[in-house]
Every structure is written in structure tokens, then in C-alpha cells.
Scaffold this active site. Structure first.
Site, PDB file in Angstrom:
ATOM      1  CE  LYS A  53      -3.675  -2.527   2.260  1.00 13.93           C
ATOM      2  NZ  LYS A  53      -4.308  -2.973   3.512  1.00 13.93           N
ATOM      3  CD  GLN A  97      -3.181  -4.636   6.684  1.00  9.12           C
ATOM      4  OE1 GLN A  97      -3.171  -3.639   5.968  1.00  9.12           O
ATOM      5  NE2 GLN A  97      -3.740  -5.763   6.297  1.00  9.12           N
ATOM      6  CG  ASP A 120      -9.703  -0.487   5.452  1.00  8.80           C
ATOM      7  OD1 ASP A 120      -9.384  -0.810   4.293  1.00  8.80           O
ATOM      8  OD2 ASP A 120      -9.088  -0.851   6.465  1.00  8.80           O
TER       9      ASP A 120
END
Ligand code: NDP
Length: 292
Positions: A53, A97, A120
Site C-alpha cells: 500500500k 491493518q 477502508d
């Protein structure tokens, strides 16, 4: 006849090309899109995801901040980091994460992220908007990547029977909502571990999305000839023929390529799309700040 490849890498490259222009336009107005990524612990796969990412951010001119906390870190410290990032005007996106260590409450952490920075798309406010059919907000990256890839391949969804195997908050359920939403207009069945006669249910699908986490579970005999099959699964399986001792496998048996009209590969299908959608959400979050 072998299925056509639903090439997530090629689609993600197009998404990135568009984002480069949008990032330049923001920078011309002195706004630098900025993603903060927090990782807790030392799970090797999670570190690989985070690094990829961050590399993609660099490629697109998106600023990134990488916060790495030890596995023993207190939940209150993680929460303080999130509050600080919520308050930081120059941060547009915050990603924590997954998975978090067992002593941390993943849902409570998600709830704390400011919805407009929730790149997200897991915050209840963003998922709630999706349930309401408002698909112009922060959408969860993997499901929205699946839909983008289907559109990119010009696959007609309207009135088609879609089956999503998996009902997680992160993938299966939002994928089903997006497939059923106005504009996509598929007729959707959600299957899960309690579904009876799963093979027969799958065989009805014109569009089959597998998001289960079981290597090669969907067999060629489960697939209607000519169906479009999207393999979300990413599973590590032992493979003594590889130097590293393992390989990645999807949830779909590769033999399905002999039956389906389209099949997304693993790797190179949904994975690159997930990152591309994360980048798009970050750029969008920065644009929205500017538009406010
Ligand atoms: P979860 O474990 O959260 O959910 C799995 C779902 O599959 C559950 O709904 C479960 O049912 C269902 N399931 C499990 N076993 C069976 C079975 N035998 N028959 C039918 N359904 C079953 O996983 P995620 O949704 O987070 O992820 C799914 C897969 O996608 C994983 O391989 C993951 O690694 C991958 N993934 C890939 C991403 C990408 O970028 N490509 C991103 C995120 C995930 P129940 O609810 O009844 O338990």
C-alpha cells in the site's frame, strides 16, 4: 473453451492512471493527499500488504505515514494514535491493518476512525450508507474493486443471478449489497457456512463471487457453463516445489477456467483492485475536504 481473464492488474493500472491526474489537480491547489497506515504486531503477511500500500502511494504521489506498533501495545495507545490522526488536518485517510492482536477490539477501533477518513469503508456510518443504497461514499475496497473489475470487463449485471459465497462485514456482505444496488441490479443470494446444498446454489449463478478463505473450494462442477467467476480468496498453501515452501491459492479451483466465461486469477485479480480502490478512497477523501 478457457475463460477470459478478469485481469485485476490491468484494471488497477487504468484506475491508477486516472488517480495520477486527480492527485496533480489536488496538488495544484496545495492539497497533498495523505494516507496514514497503522499496523500492530509482526504478522509477515500484514507487513507485506502494508508495504505494498505504501509503495502504491509513492507511485501515485500520495503522501503516506506508516505507524508500526509492537504486538504488546496497549489498546489505549492505538486509540490515541487514531484520535490524533482524526484531528490532523493534513491527514485524509486512516487505515488500521487487520488482523489486530487478540487483546484489541477491532470493531471498537473501526468505530473510532472519523467516517470521512475511513478509507477502508468499514465504519458503521459508511456501511450504513451502503445498506441505504447510497453508493457514493467510502465503499469497502475489496467489494468495490470486484464491481469495478466487472464493469471494466463490460460484464452485464442487470437482472443476472449473482451468488456471493461468504457473508463477512469486510467482503461478502458489502459485495452482495453492491451487486444488488441500483445501477448494478443483480438478483443476489448470499451463501455461508450453514448454506445447504452449496454446490446447487452456486450452479444457479450467472455471477459467482467466492469470498470464503478455503483454497480451491469452488469446483468446476459447481459452476454454470459460461458463468462469470470472481475469486476473492487469498490462501497460503504448502508447496514443496517452491523455494519458499508455499504458494497462493484462491477459493476457486483453477479447473473452473474450463467452464466459466470469465475468471479472476489469484494472484493478479481482486488483490490489485483492493489497493487501487484504497488509493481512490484516499484521493476522494482529499477532494471532499477541498469541496467542503
Ligand atoms: P471471513 O473468514 O471473515 O469470512 C468467510 C466467510 O466464508 C464467512 O461468511 C463464512 O461463513 C464463509 N464460509 C466459511 N466456510 C464455508 C463453507 N465451507 N461453505 C460456505 N461458506 C463458508 O473471511 P473474509 O471475508 O475476510 O475473506 C474471505 C477470503 O478473501 C479470504 O481468503 C481472504 O484472505 C480473502 N480476502 C482477499 C482480499 C483481497 O484483497 N483479494 C481482501 C480481503 C479478504 P460463516 O459466516 O457462516 O462463518
Amino acid at each position: 473453451m478457457a475463460a477470459q481473464r478478469l485481469d485485476g492488474r490491468a484494471c488497477a493500472t487504468e484506475v491508477e492512471a486516472d488517480l495520477l491526474g486527480r492527485v496533480s489537480a489536488l496538488k495544484a491547489q496545495n492539497i497533498e493527499p495523505h494516507l496514514a497506515v497503522i499496523i500492530v504486531g509482526d504478522d509477515p503477511a500484514s507487513h507485506v500488504y502494508v508495504n505494498s500500500k505504501i509503495k502504491t502511494c509513492a507511485r501515485l504521489g500520495i503522501r503516506s505515514t506508516h505507524i508500526s506498533l509492537p504486538v504488546s501495545e496497549k489498546e489505549s495507545t492505538l486509540k490515541q494514535h487514531i484520535q490524533d490522526l482524526n484531528n490532523a488536518e493534513d491527514v485524509h485517510g486512516i487505515l488500521v491493518q487487520s488482523p489486530l492482536p487478540n487483546h484489541m477490539d477491532e470493531e471498537a477501533i473501526t468505530d473510532l476512525i472519523a467516517p470521512e477518513k475511513d478509507v477502508d469503508g468499514f465504519h458503521p456510518q459508511n456501511l450504513g450508507r451502503l445498506v441505504q443504497g447510497r453508493t457514493n461514499g467510502m465503499l469497502p475496497c475489496t467489494p468495490s474493486g470486484v464491481l469495478r473489475m466487472l464493469r471494466w470487463a463490460n460484464i452485464d449485471l442487470e437482472g443476472k443471478r449473482a451468488v456471493v459465497v461468504g457473508r463477512s462485514r469486510i467482503v461478502g456482505m458489502p459485495a452482495a449489497l453492491l451487486l444488488a444496488a441500483r445501477g448494478a441490479d443483480a438478483t443476489v443470494t448470499v451463501a455461508h457456512s450453514r448454506t445447504q446444498e452449496l454446490e446447487a446454489v452456486c450452479k444457479e449463478a450467472d455471477i459467482l463471487v467466492a469470498a470464503v478463505g478455503r483454497p480451491d473450494m469452488v469446483k468446476p462442477s459447481w459452476v454454470k457453463p459460461g458463468a462469470v467467476v470472481v475469486d476473492v480468496g487469498i490462501n497460503r498453501v504448502d508447496d514443496a516445489t517452491r523455494e519458499r515452501g508455499w504458494r497462493l491459492a484462491g477459493d476457486v479451483d483453477p479447473g473452473v477456467a474450463e467452464v466459466a466465461s470469465w475468471l479472476s486469477p489469484v494472484p493478479g485479480g481482486v488483490g490489485p483492485m483492493t489497493i487501487a480502490m484504497l488509493m481512490e478512497n484516499t484521493v476522494r477523501a482529499a477532494e471532499l475536504v477541498h469541496d467542503r
